[in-house]
Design a protein around this motif. Structure first.
Motif, PDB file in Angstrom:
ATOM      1  N   SER A   1       0.822  -1.204   0.000  1.00 27.04           N
ATOM      2  CA  SER A   1       0.000   0.000   0.000  1.00 27.04           C
ATOM      3  C   SER A   1       0.860   1.259   0.000  1.00 27.04           C
ATOM      4  N   ILE A   2       0.251   2.358  -0.389  1.00 22.17           N
ATOM      5  CA  ILE A   2       0.960   3.638  -0.431  1.00 22.17           C
ATOM      6  C   ILE A   2       1.461   4.026   0.951  1.00 22.17           C
ATOM      7  N   ILE A   3       0.616   3.859   1.974  1.00 14.34           N
ATOM      8  CA  ILE A   3       1.046   4.277   3.309  1.00 14.34           C
ATOM      9  C   ILE A   3       2.206   3.426   3.814  1.00 14.34           C
ATOM     10  N   CYS A   4       2.241   2.146   3.469  1.00 18.42           N
ATOM     11  CA  CYS A   4       3.373   1.308   3.869  1.00 18.42           C
ATOM     12  C   CYS A   4       4.648   1.735   3.141  1.00 18.42           C
ATOM     13  N   CYS A   5       4.508   2.095   1.865  1.00 21.89           N
ATOM     14  CA  CYS A   5       5.669   2.580   1.123  1.00 21.89           C
ATOM     15  C   CYS A   5       6.222   3.854   1.751  1.00 21.89           C
ATOM     16  N   LEU A   6       5.343   4.777   2.112  1.00 20.37           N
ATOM     17  CA  LEU A   6       5.792   6.025   2.734  1.00 20.37           C
ATOM     18  C   LEU A   6       6.415   5.766   4.102  1.00 20.37           C
ATOM     19  N   ARG A   7       5.859   4.820   4.850  1.00 21.41           N
ATOM     20  CA  ARG A   7       6.438   4.484   6.152  1.00 21.41           C
ATOM     21  C   ARG A   7       7.836   3.903   5.988  1.00 21.41           C
ATOM     22  N   HIS A   8       8.002   2.984   5.041  1.00 23.90           N
ATOM     23  CA  HIS A   8       9.320   2.378   4.810  1.00 23.90           C
ATOM     24  C   HIS A   8      10.327   3.416   4.309  1.00 23.90           C
ATOM     25  N   ALA A   9       9.865   4.325   3.473  1.00 21.95           N
ATOM     26  CA  ALA A   9      10.749   5.383   2.991  1.00 21.95           C
ATOM     27  C   ALA A   9      11.234   6.245   4.151  1.00 21.95           C
ATOM     28  N   ARG A  10      10.329   6.590   5.049  1.00 16.71           N
ATOM     29  CA  ARG A  10      10.687   7.411   6.206  1.00 16.71           C
ATOM     30  C   ARG A  10      11.630   6.667   7.133  1.00 16.71           C
ATOM     31  N   GLU A  11      11.404   5.377   7.355  1.00 17.02           N
ATOM     32  CA  GLU A  11      12.268   4.584   8.222  1.00 17.02           C
ATOM     33  C   GLU A  11      13.688   4.507   7.657  1.00 17.02           C
ATOM     34  N   ASN A  12      13.790   4.318   6.364  1.00 20.42           N
ATOM     35  CA  ASN A  12      15.116   4.270   5.746  1.00 20.42           C
ATOM     36  C   ASN A  12      15.797   5.629   5.793  1.00 20.42           C
ATOM     37  N   ALA A  13      15.019   6.687   5.591  1.00 22.02           N
ATOM     38  CA  ALA A  13      15.598   8.033   5.668  1.00 22.02           C
ATOM     39  C   ALA A  13      16.088   8.328   7.083  1.00 22.02           C
ATOM     40  N   HIS A  14      15.321   7.906   8.089  1.00 17.63           N
ATOM     41  CA  HIS A  14      15.714   8.140   9.478  1.00 17.63           C
ATOM     42  C   HIS A  14      17.030   7.440   9.796  1.00 17.63           C
ATOM     43  N   ALA A  15      17.245   6.272   9.202  1.00 16.20           N
ATOM     44  CA  ALA A  15      18.465   5.514   9.466  1.00 16.20           C
ATOM     45  C   ALA A  15      19.711   6.177   8.888  1.00 16.20           C
TER      46      ALA A  15
ATOM     47  N   ASN B   1      11.295  16.992   4.447  1.00 15.71           N
ATOM     48  CA  ASN B   1      10.263  16.697   3.452  1.00 15.71           C
ATOM     49  C   ASN B   1       9.684  15.308   3.644  1.00 15.71           C
ATOM     50  N   ILE B   2      10.535  14.321   3.794  1.00 13.11           N
ATOM     51  CA  ILE B   2      10.044  12.948   3.887  1.00 13.11           C
ATOM     52  C   ILE B   2       9.346  12.706   5.226  1.00 13.11           C
ATOM     53  N   ASN B   3       9.808  13.360   6.293  1.00 11.94           N
ATOM     54  CA  ASN B   3       9.150  13.225   7.587  1.00 11.94           C
ATOM     55  C   ASN B   3       7.785  13.904   7.564  1.00 11.94           C
ATOM     56  N   ALA B   4       7.696  15.082   6.966  1.00  9.19           N
ATOM     57  CA  ALA B   4       6.415  15.777   6.856  1.00  9.19           C
ATOM     58  C   ALA B   4       5.433  14.973   6.011  1.00  9.19           C
ATOM     59  N   THR B   5       5.937  14.325   4.963  1.00  6.20           N
ATOM     60  CA  THR B   5       5.080  13.485   4.124  1.00  6.20           C
ATOM     61  C   THR B   5       4.465  12.366   4.948  1.00  6.20           C
TER      62      THR B   5
END
Length: 310
Positions: free
Chosen positions: A84-98, A110-114
């Motif tokens: 799902s889109i929300i899972c993709c955005l969550r995974h993107a944010r988790e990878n960015a946080h790392a 930007n990615i956190n606000a998204t």
């Protein structure tokens, strides 16, 4: 040479953002076509996102029938659906946080606000569907623009772009393959429906205006395949994506990626010297299935060369 773990996070951060955008594009056209008056292939159109993301069986276990409401909920906001889109955005944010230390503050903000906005949508529900799809695409565009305008040109930038183009190539091939399978063997009465379906496919890949500029005629399978597979000028074509991948791999430091470079250039050269007539004659589905297998194999080679943590 960048650490494998860092490269992996950057690569998948951008892949998941690109995947979220591609899902929004796909859902937009599938739901639009399904709602056309007297659309004979409405059910098939709504099945397309589930087939492309290989989640049809999971959907059928959760919902009694494929309806626009159920499809939107499942593919947009369902956390139990990993595609799902929300899972993709969550995974993107988790990878960015790392890898916050490897990306700029503007990219992280930007990615956190998204992600925060996505959680609000999850809680409040989607109001205007078209606005939601535009929001997903816009957030992806903004992130790419910020990355292009702020990050140092080096391996971090290369792995971010590499993830984008691998995901984009895979999506273009999958989308064209599934859509083409819905449109083969059409009867005369289906021609109007086919026109709208091909036009919707081109719009899903931001290629409709480009198609009209190049061909100046109604969409047909041969010309659509030529544009989306072989055109080096269309940003989302397979040829353009593979050209970008080759250039990025050539820029990454070290000798680890020689096999990836070889495979990418081989696939690009095959596309450069292929004609649309040959693709159609050999079977579009067969050709795209082979392309998908080669793109996935290239992704595996890249993973082994750069991303696998010892």
């Amino acid at each position: 040479m960048m650490l494998s773990r860092t490269a992996d996070h950057l690569f998948w951060m951008s892949r998941y953002l690109e995947r979220a955008e591609n899902l929004a594009r796909l859902l937009d056209v599938s739901l639009s076509l399904a709602l056309l008056p007297q659309a004979k292939g409405a059910r098939a159109e709504m099945r397309a996102p589930l087939v492309i993301t290989e989640t049809l069986e999971r959907f059928n276990q959760r919902y009694p029938a494929i309806t626009p409401e159920a499809l939107l909920q499942f593919m947009a906001l369902d956390r139990e659906n990993p595609a799902s889109i929300i899972c993709c955005l969550r995974h993107a944010r988790e990878n960015a946080h790392a890898v916050r230390g490897k990306i700029t503050a503007e990219m992280w903000e930007n990615i956190n606000a998204t992600w925060l906005e996505a959680r609000q949508l999850e809680a409040n529900g989607i109001g205007n569907v078209a606005d939601f799809f535009d929001w997903v695409k816009a957030r992806s565009h903004v992130f790419r623009g910020i990355a292009y305008g702020t990050i140092l040109r080096g391996d971090a930038y290369s792995f971010i772009r590499l993830g984008t183009f691998i995901e984009r190539a895979d999506n273009t091939a999958r989308l064209l393959d599934v859509k083409a399978s819905l449109l083969t063997d059409a009867t005369i009465e289906d021609k109007a429906q086919d026109y709208y379906a091909w036009a919707a496919l081109l719009r899903a890949l931001s290629a409709y205006e480009a198609y009209l500029e190049v061909y100046r005629e109604g969409p047909a399978i041969e010309s659509v395949a030529e544009l989306l597979i072989l055109s080096p000028r269309l940003p989302r074509s397979l040829c353009a994506c593979l050209d970008a991948i080759c250039k990025i791999l050539d820029q990454i430091e070290g000798d680890n990626g020689r096999l990836a470079q070889r495979d990418a250039h081989k696939l690009l050269n095959t596309l450069k010297y292929t004609r649309a007539e040959e693709i159609i004659a050999s079977g579009l589905h067969e050709y795209l299935s082979q392309c998908l297998a080669q793109i996935n194999a290239l992704g595996g080679t890249i993973d082994h060369a750069y991303l696998r943590v010892a």
